[in-house]
Design a protein around this motif. Structure first.
Motif, PDB file in Angstrom:
ATOM      1  N   UNK A 180     -11.066   6.809   1.636  1.00  0.00           N
ATOM      2  CA  UNK A 180     -10.050   6.080   1.311  1.00  0.00           C
ATOM      3  C   UNK A 180     -10.791   4.730   1.414  1.00  0.00           C
ATOM      4  N   UNK A 181     -11.924   4.477   2.309  1.00  0.00           N
ATOM      5  CA  UNK A 181     -12.530   3.237   2.185  1.00  0.00           C
ATOM      6  C   UNK A 181     -13.471   3.064   0.990  1.00  0.00           C
ATOM      7  N   UNK A 182     -13.875   4.132   0.574  1.00  0.00           N
ATOM      8  CA  UNK A 182     -14.795   3.997  -0.637  1.00  0.00           C
ATOM      9  C   UNK A 182     -13.901   4.009  -1.961  1.00  0.00           C
ATOM     10  N   UNK A 183     -12.915   4.401  -2.106  1.00  0.00           N
ATOM     11  CA  UNK A 183     -11.905   4.339  -3.453  1.00  0.00           C
ATOM     12  C   UNK A 183     -11.746   2.895  -3.351  1.00  0.00           C
ATOM     13  N   UNK A 184     -11.301   2.137  -2.209  1.00  0.00           N
ATOM     14  CA  UNK A 184     -10.732   0.966  -2.204  1.00  0.00           C
ATOM     15  C   UNK A 184     -11.752  -0.044  -2.459  1.00  0.00           C
ATOM     16  N   UNK A 185     -12.971   0.208  -1.847  1.00  0.00           N
ATOM     17  CA  UNK A 185     -14.087  -0.636  -2.143  1.00  0.00           C
ATOM     18  C   UNK A 185     -14.526  -0.840  -3.488  1.00  0.00           C
ATOM     19  N   UNK A 186     -14.310   0.173  -4.266  1.00  0.00           N
ATOM     20  CA  UNK A 186     -14.929   0.514  -5.523  1.00  0.00           C
ATOM     21  C   UNK A 186     -14.066  -0.422  -6.612  1.00  0.00           C
ATOM     22  N   UNK A 187     -12.746  -0.673  -5.886  1.00  0.00           N
ATOM     23  CA  UNK A 187     -11.833  -1.490  -6.784  1.00  0.00           C
ATOM     24  C   UNK A 187     -11.879  -2.933  -6.075  1.00  0.00           C
ATOM     25  N   UNK A 188     -13.116  -3.416  -5.511  1.00  0.00           N
ATOM     26  CA  UNK A 188     -13.115  -4.615  -4.766  1.00  0.00           C
ATOM     27  C   UNK A 188     -12.335  -5.033  -3.833  1.00  0.00           C
ATOM     28  N   UNK A 189     -11.681  -4.090  -3.214  1.00  0.00           N
ATOM     29  CA  UNK A 189     -10.804  -4.325  -1.977  1.00  0.00           C
ATOM     30  C   UNK A 189     -11.326  -3.924  -0.961  1.00  0.00           C
ATOM     31  N   UNK A 190     -10.706  -3.852   0.302  1.00  0.00           N
ATOM     32  CA  UNK A 190     -11.279  -3.564   1.572  1.00  0.00           C
ATOM     33  C   UNK A 190      -9.925  -2.878   2.446  1.00  0.00           C
ATOM     34  N   UNK A 191     -10.209  -2.312   3.687  1.00  0.00           N
ATOM     35  CA  UNK A 191      -9.273  -1.981   4.479  1.00  0.00           C
ATOM     36  C   UNK A 191      -9.572  -2.327   6.133  1.00  0.00           C
ATOM     37  N   UNK A 192      -8.615  -2.542   6.310  1.00  0.00           N
ATOM     38  CA  UNK A 192      -8.775  -2.889   7.870  1.00  0.00           C
ATOM     39  C   UNK A 192      -7.986  -2.037   9.049  1.00  0.00           C
ATOM     40  N   UNK A 193      -8.184  -2.087  10.055  1.00  0.00           N
ATOM     41  CA  UNK A 193      -7.484  -1.268  10.995  1.00  0.00           C
ATOM     42  C   UNK A 193      -7.093  -2.184  12.305  1.00  0.00           C
ATOM     43  N   UNK A 194      -5.951  -2.095  12.917  1.00  0.00           N
ATOM     44  CA  UNK A 194      -5.488  -2.779  14.143  1.00  0.00           C
ATOM     45  C   UNK A 194      -4.878  -1.555  14.829  1.00  0.00           C
ATOM     46  N   UNK A 195      -5.360  -1.552  16.319  1.00  0.00           N
ATOM     47  CA  UNK A 195      -4.668  -0.356  17.163  1.00  0.00           C
ATOM     48  C   UNK A 195      -4.605  -0.757  18.261  1.00  0.00           C
ATOM     49  N   UNK A 196      -3.867   0.176  19.110  1.00  0.00           N
ATOM     50  CA  UNK A 196      -3.801  -0.032  20.757  1.00  0.00           C
ATOM     51  C   UNK A 196      -3.498   1.356  21.049  1.00  0.00           C
ATOM     52  N   UNK A 197      -4.267   1.652  21.971  1.00  0.00           N
ATOM     53  CA  UNK A 197      -3.987   3.131  22.604  1.00  0.00           C
ATOM     54  C   UNK A 197      -2.758   3.320  23.174  1.00  0.00           C
ATOM     55  N   UNK A 198      -2.266   4.499  22.806  1.00  0.00           N
ATOM     56  CA  UNK A 198      -0.925   4.675  23.140  1.00  0.00           C
ATOM     57  C   UNK A 198       0.186   3.987  22.198  1.00  0.00           C
ATOM     58  N   UNK A 199       0.116   3.051  21.595  1.00  0.00           N
ATOM     59  CA  UNK A 199       1.035   2.312  20.840  1.00  0.00           C
ATOM     60  C   UNK A 199       0.640   2.413  19.240  1.00  0.00           C
ATOM     61  N   UNK A 235      -1.468   2.832  15.474  1.00  0.00           N
ATOM     62  CA  UNK A 235      -2.385   2.189  14.580  1.00  0.00           C
ATOM     63  C   UNK A 235      -1.605   1.795  13.209  1.00  0.00           C
ATOM     64  N   UNK A 236      -2.196   0.744  12.814  1.00  0.00           N
ATOM     65  CA  UNK A 236      -1.972   0.053  11.415  1.00  0.00           C
ATOM     66  C   UNK A 236      -3.205  -0.076  10.752  1.00  0.00           C
ATOM     67  N   UNK A 237      -3.197   0.562   9.531  1.00  0.00           N
ATOM     68  CA  UNK A 237      -4.231   0.636   8.513  1.00  0.00           C
ATOM     69  C   UNK A 237      -3.639  -0.450   7.403  1.00  0.00           C
ATOM     70  N   UNK A 238      -4.625  -1.373   6.823  1.00  0.00           N
ATOM     71  CA  UNK A 238      -3.946  -2.256   5.875  1.00  0.00           C
ATOM     72  C   UNK A 238      -5.173  -2.347   4.993  1.00  0.00           C
ATOM     73  N   UNK A 239      -4.625  -1.682   3.616  1.00  0.00           N
ATOM     74  CA  UNK A 239      -5.316  -1.773   2.382  1.00  0.00           C
ATOM     75  C   UNK A 239      -5.041  -2.960   1.613  1.00  0.00           C
ATOM     76  N   UNK A 240      -6.103  -3.667   1.227  1.00  0.00           N
ATOM     77  CA  UNK A 240      -6.217  -5.086   0.474  1.00  0.00           C
ATOM     78  C   UNK A 240      -6.581  -4.793  -0.882  1.00  0.00           C
ATOM     79  N   UNK A 241      -6.062  -4.788  -2.121  1.00  0.00           N
ATOM     80  CA  UNK A 241      -6.253  -4.675  -3.355  1.00  0.00           C
ATOM     81  C   UNK A 241      -6.134  -6.018  -4.120  1.00  0.00           C
TER      82      UNK A 241
END
Length: 308
Positions: free
Chosen positions: A277-296, A298-304
């Motif tokens: 996933x990160x490789x594919x987004x990076x090849x399109x000049x984007x990036x991926x971030x993740x925010x997460x808390x144990x037990x609550x 995760x949120x993965x964010x794709x930026x294109x």
């Protein structure tokens, strides 16, 4: 007359001495130049960096040395790239060997058990288990092919200005059944008319990989929330789940090839999805971030990017 002859002889001797001095100096200069050139070529062959201050003179050697220094830097840079590619290839071969070892071993084990087993029911059970291992091996090899093609540039990202809704639909359709089996609620917020210059096929693959992980690590009855938001420079695709979450020190590691969380090794998976996933987004000049808390969760964010 004698004076003239003496003058001519003196001049001839002077010219001869001057010519000899020029010859000796030229010979010395050629010898010195040859030594410098041989030393410089030796440095290049040994992959040693050139000293910048040596070639700062404005004579012939200074100009030649400057060009040799530039050529040496290009040579060293190319060698570094080749070494890096070779190391990546070694790592890939090692990873393939390690990942295929388990299913192949299991298939051999089931074959041995079948040859010793007379009960048809038990043999059918072994065949079913072998089928599962074959499916796992097939999935692994297909993922390896995708990964290697993306890494080596054999697959080119082909962007088109298309509806992002169609890309989302293609990704979501592949996880709907798995989500329904676990009674996971999925909701999507997006602008149906939003267009984006992106590769529909590979972007759908990246989103699917994130959604597949969200479904896999979210407990029965959980929720997955997908939001698409167009910002000033990027279009953001957020995938939030109510799963187990990721500890802070591992949030960057989850994108590594074949990485799997220690506590989820009993789950099906190979640890390739997030990497792809990160490789594919990076090849399109984007990036991926993740925010997460144990037990609550995760949120993965794709930026294109909105524009190339």
């Amino acid at each position: 007359m004698e004076v003239m002859i003496a003058a001519i002889c003196f001049a001839s001797v002077g010219i001869a001495l001057f010519a000899f001095w020029k010859y000796v100096r030229l010979k010395r200069d050629v010898y010195t130049y040859t030594q410098k050139l041989e030393t410089a070529i030796g440095q290049m062959l040994k992959q040693e960096a050139f000293k910048a201050d040596i070639g700062e003179t404005d004579d012939l050697w200074g100009k030649i040395y400057g060009r040799l220094a530039r050529l040496s830097r290009l040579y060293l840079h190319k060698n570094a790239e080749i070494s890096e590619e070779q190391e990546q290839l070694r790592e890939l071969v090692s990873d393939i060997s390690h990942q295929t070892k388990t299913p192949i071993t299991n298939i051999r084990l089931y074959l041995e058990m079948m040859t010793e087993e007379a009960d048809p029911d038990r043999n059918r059970e072994y065949l079913a288990k072998m089928g599962g291992q074959v499916d796992k091996l097939d999935f692994l090899l297909q993922s390896m092919v995708k990964m290697s093609r993306l890494e080596t540039g054999m697959i080119k990202i082909q962007k088109q200005n298309t509806l992002l809704a169609d890309t989302l639909a293609a990704a979501i359709s592949n996880v709907v059944i798995a989500a329904e089996r676990k009674h996971i609620q999925m909701d999507v917020q997006y602008d149906e008319q939003l267009t984006l210059n992106h590769d529909k096929k590979w972007t759908a693959e990246a989103i699917f990989n994130l959604l597949e992980n969200a479904v896999k690590y979210t407990a029965d009855g959980g929720k997955i929330h997908i939001v698409v938001c167009r910002q000033e420079l990027f279009t953001k695709i957020s995938i939030a789940d109510t799963g187990k979450g990721i500890v802070p020190e591992r949030q960057a590691t989850v994108f590594n090839r074949f990485y799997r969380e220690p506590e989820v090794h009993d789950q099906e998976g190979l640890g390739i999805g997030l990497y792809l996933a990160r490789k594919i987004i990076t090849l399109q000049n984007g990036y991926i971030e993740v925010q997460s808390q144990v037990g609550q969760g995760s949120t993965f964010m794709i930026y294109l990017p909105n524009r190339d």
